[in-house]
Design a protein around this motif. Structure first.
Motif, PDB file in Angstrom:
ATOM      1  N   SER A  93       6.878  -7.907  -5.458  1.00  0.00           N
ATOM      2  CA  SER A  93       7.934  -8.114  -4.457  1.00  0.00           C
ATOM      3  C   SER A  93       8.716  -6.833  -4.156  1.00  0.00           C
ATOM      4  N   ALA A  94       8.858  -5.950  -5.142  1.00  0.00           N
ATOM      5  CA  ALA A  94       9.581  -4.699  -4.904  1.00  0.00           C
ATOM      6  C   ALA A  94       8.888  -3.855  -3.836  1.00  0.00           C
ATOM      7  N   GLY A  95       7.568  -3.944  -3.760  1.00  0.00           N
ATOM      8  CA  GLY A  95       6.840  -3.211  -2.730  1.00  0.00           C
ATOM      9  C   GLY A  95       7.192  -3.687  -1.334  1.00  0.00           C
ATOM     10  N   LEU A  96       7.272  -5.001  -1.177  1.00  0.00           N
ATOM     11  CA  LEU A  96       7.632  -5.564   0.127  1.00  0.00           C
ATOM     12  C   LEU A  96       9.077  -5.224   0.482  1.00  0.00           C
ATOM     13  N   ILE A  97       9.978  -5.370  -0.474  1.00  0.00           N
ATOM     14  CA  ILE A  97      11.389  -5.038  -0.232  1.00  0.00           C
ATOM     15  C   ILE A  97      11.525  -3.556   0.108  1.00  0.00           C
ATOM     16  N   GLY A  98      10.856  -2.706  -0.658  1.00  0.00           N
ATOM     17  CA  GLY A  98      10.907  -1.266  -0.405  1.00  0.00           C
ATOM     18  C   GLY A  98      10.344  -0.890   0.950  1.00  0.00           C
ATOM     19  N   ALA A  99       9.266  -1.562   1.357  1.00  0.00           N
ATOM     20  CA  ALA A  99       8.663  -1.251   2.656  1.00  0.00           C
ATOM     21  C   ALA A  99       9.568  -1.674   3.804  1.00  0.00           C
ATOM     22  N   VAL A 100      10.174  -2.840   3.689  1.00  0.00           N
ATOM     23  CA  VAL A 100      11.107  -3.289   4.736  1.00  0.00           C
ATOM     24  C   VAL A 100      12.295  -2.329   4.817  1.00  0.00           C
ATOM     25  N   LEU A 101      12.823  -1.937   3.665  1.00  0.00           N
ATOM     26  CA  LEU A 101      13.913  -0.959   3.653  1.00  0.00           C
ATOM     27  C   LEU A 101      13.444   0.397   4.181  1.00  0.00           C
ATOM     28  N   GLY A 102      12.199   0.743   3.906  1.00  0.00           N
ATOM     29  CA  GLY A 102      11.649   1.999   4.409  1.00  0.00           C
ATOM     30  C   GLY A 102      11.569   2.031   5.924  1.00  0.00           C
TER      31      GLY A 102
ATOM     32  N   VAL B 179       5.530   7.833   8.900  1.00  0.00           N
ATOM     33  CA  VAL B 179       5.930   7.135   7.672  1.00  0.00           C
ATOM     34  C   VAL B 179       6.311   5.688   7.983  1.00  0.00           C
ATOM     35  N   VAL B 180       7.028   5.466   9.067  1.00  0.00           N
ATOM     36  CA  VAL B 180       7.381   4.095   9.464  1.00  0.00           C
ATOM     37  C   VAL B 180       6.116   3.288   9.760  1.00  0.00           C
ATOM     38  N   ALA B 181       5.153   3.909  10.425  1.00  0.00           N
ATOM     39  CA  ALA B 181       3.884   3.215  10.696  1.00  0.00           C
ATOM     40  C   ALA B 181       3.174   2.868   9.394  1.00  0.00           C
ATOM     41  N   PHE B 182       3.201   3.783   8.422  1.00  0.00           N
ATOM     42  CA  PHE B 182       2.605   3.493   7.113  1.00  0.00           C
ATOM     43  C   PHE B 182       3.299   2.303   6.463  1.00  0.00           C
ATOM     44  N   TYR B 183       4.618   2.289   6.501  1.00  0.00           N
ATOM     45  CA  TYR B 183       5.359   1.162   5.931  1.00  0.00           C
ATOM     46  C   TYR B 183       4.977  -0.152   6.624  1.00  0.00           C
ATOM     47  N   CYS B 184       4.820  -0.113   7.938  1.00  0.00           N
ATOM     48  CA  CYS B 184       4.434  -1.329   8.672  1.00  0.00           C
ATOM     49  C   CYS B 184       3.039  -1.802   8.257  1.00  0.00           C
ATOM     50  N   VAL B 185       2.102  -0.875   8.126  1.00  0.00           N
ATOM     51  CA  VAL B 185       0.755  -1.238   7.664  1.00  0.00           C
ATOM     52  C   VAL B 185       0.824  -1.794   6.250  1.00  0.00           C
ATOM     53  N   TYR B 186       1.668  -1.199   5.420  1.00  0.00           N
ATOM     54  CA  TYR B 186       1.834  -1.697   4.048  1.00  0.00           C
ATOM     55  C   TYR B 186       2.363  -3.130   4.049  1.00  0.00           C
ATOM     56  N   ILE B 187       3.350  -3.401   4.879  1.00  0.00           N
ATOM     57  CA  ILE B 187       3.923  -4.756   4.946  1.00  0.00           C
ATOM     58  C   ILE B 187       2.843  -5.764   5.337  1.00  0.00           C
ATOM     59  N   ILE B 188       2.066  -5.434   6.361  1.00  0.00           N
ATOM     60  CA  ILE B 188       1.012  -6.348   6.818  1.00  0.00           C
ATOM     61  C   ILE B 188      -0.026  -6.561   5.712  1.00  0.00           C
ATOM     62  N   SER B 189      -0.473  -5.475   5.082  1.00  0.00           N
ATOM     63  CA  SER B 189      -1.486  -5.617   4.032  1.00  0.00           C
ATOM     64  C   SER B 189      -0.919  -6.345   2.814  1.00  0.00           C
ATOM     65  N   HIS B 190       0.345  -6.117   2.515  1.00  0.00           N
ATOM     66  CA  HIS B 190       0.991  -6.818   1.400  1.00  0.00           C
ATOM     67  C   HIS B 190       1.013  -8.325   1.657  1.00  0.00           C
ATOM     68  N   LEU B 191       1.411  -8.708   2.858  1.00  0.00           N
ATOM     69  CA  LEU B 191       1.466 -10.131   3.188  1.00  0.00           C
ATOM     70  C   LEU B 191       0.077 -10.761   3.170  1.00  0.00           C
ATOM     71  N   MET B 192      -0.935 -10.036   3.634  1.00  0.00           N
ATOM     72  CA  MET B 192      -2.300 -10.559   3.590  1.00  0.00           C
ATOM     73  C   MET B 192      -2.780 -10.725   2.152  1.00  0.00           C
ATOM     74  N   LEU B 193      -2.470  -9.748   1.302  1.00  0.00           N
ATOM     75  CA  LEU B 193      -2.870  -9.826  -0.096  1.00  0.00           C
ATOM     76  C   LEU B 193      -2.168 -10.988  -0.805  1.00  0.00           C
ATOM     77  N   MET B 194      -0.878 -11.141  -0.554  1.00  0.00           N
ATOM     78  CA  MET B 194      -0.127 -12.209  -1.224  1.00  0.00           C
ATOM     79  C   MET B 194      -0.550 -13.590  -0.726  1.00  0.00           C
ATOM     80  N   LYS B 195      -1.028 -13.650   0.505  1.00  0.00           N
ATOM     81  CA  LYS B 195      -1.529 -14.922   1.025  1.00  0.00           C
ATOM     82  C   LYS B 195      -2.722 -15.393   0.206  1.00  0.00           C
ATOM     83  N   ASN B 196      -3.574 -14.442  -0.195  1.00  0.00           N
ATOM     84  CA  ASN B 196      -4.785 -14.763  -0.946  1.00  0.00           C
ATOM     85  C   ASN B 196      -4.574 -14.818  -2.452  1.00  0.00           C
TER      86      ASN B 196
END
Length: 153
Positions: free
Chosen positions: A126-135, A91-108
């Motif tokens: 933004s709630a997705g990024l906050i939730g993933a970091v908290l996750g 689950v932590v690995a999923f959250y990390c992948v989510y954070i990376i993909s979120h940042l890539m998506l928001m960059k574009n």
């Protein structure tokens, strides 16, 4: 971590109250006055998404997610501990992948605005990024609790 997640839980409950109010308002307006607000549905979607993504780390930290443990209960405590540690790391690995993909998506597309509220995607999601970091934090906390204290809360 406990206090931060308690604050997040309070925020999620507050957002749920707001969501309930605006949905109720929209139902009243549509059914009794044959009108409604355009922005209401978009705000409802934003609030629902925010509630789910912010509350997920709270449930993860408490270990209150639904689980299928037919096999785990048949094995020894050591196997269950290893299985719990592995599942938390997944689950932590999923959250990390989510954070990376979120940042890539928001960059574009972070500056693309929503149709009726005119919110940029960076705020809308933004709630997705906050939730993933908290996750990640909740997962690491659970991992060490399981490792050193057997998972007791």
């Amino acid at each position: 971590m406990k206090k931060v997640l308690a604050g997040v839980e309070f925020a999620a409950v507050f957002l749920l109250l707001i969501l309930s109010g605006i949905v109720f308002l929209q139902v009243l307006l549509r059914n009794f006055f044959e009108t409604g607000f355009v922005w209401n549905e978009e705000l409802s979607r934003f609030l629902l998404l925010s509630i789910v993504l912010l509350a997920a780390p709270v449930v993860f930290y408490r270990d209150d997610h639904v689980r299928f443990d037919m096999l785990a209960v048949r094995f020894s405590g050591r196997f269950r501990k290893i299985q719990s540690l592995v599942s938390v790391l997944v689950v932590v690995a999923f959250y990390c992948v989510y954070i990376i993909s979120h940042l890539m998506l928001m960059k574009n597309s972070g500056n693309v605005r929503s149709p009726s509220l005119n919110l940029p995607n960076s705020i809308f999601f933004s709630a997705g990024l906050i939730g993933a970091v908290l996750g990640v934090g909740a997962g690491l906390s659970r991992f060490f609790r399981i490792l050193f204290f057997g998972g007791r809360k």
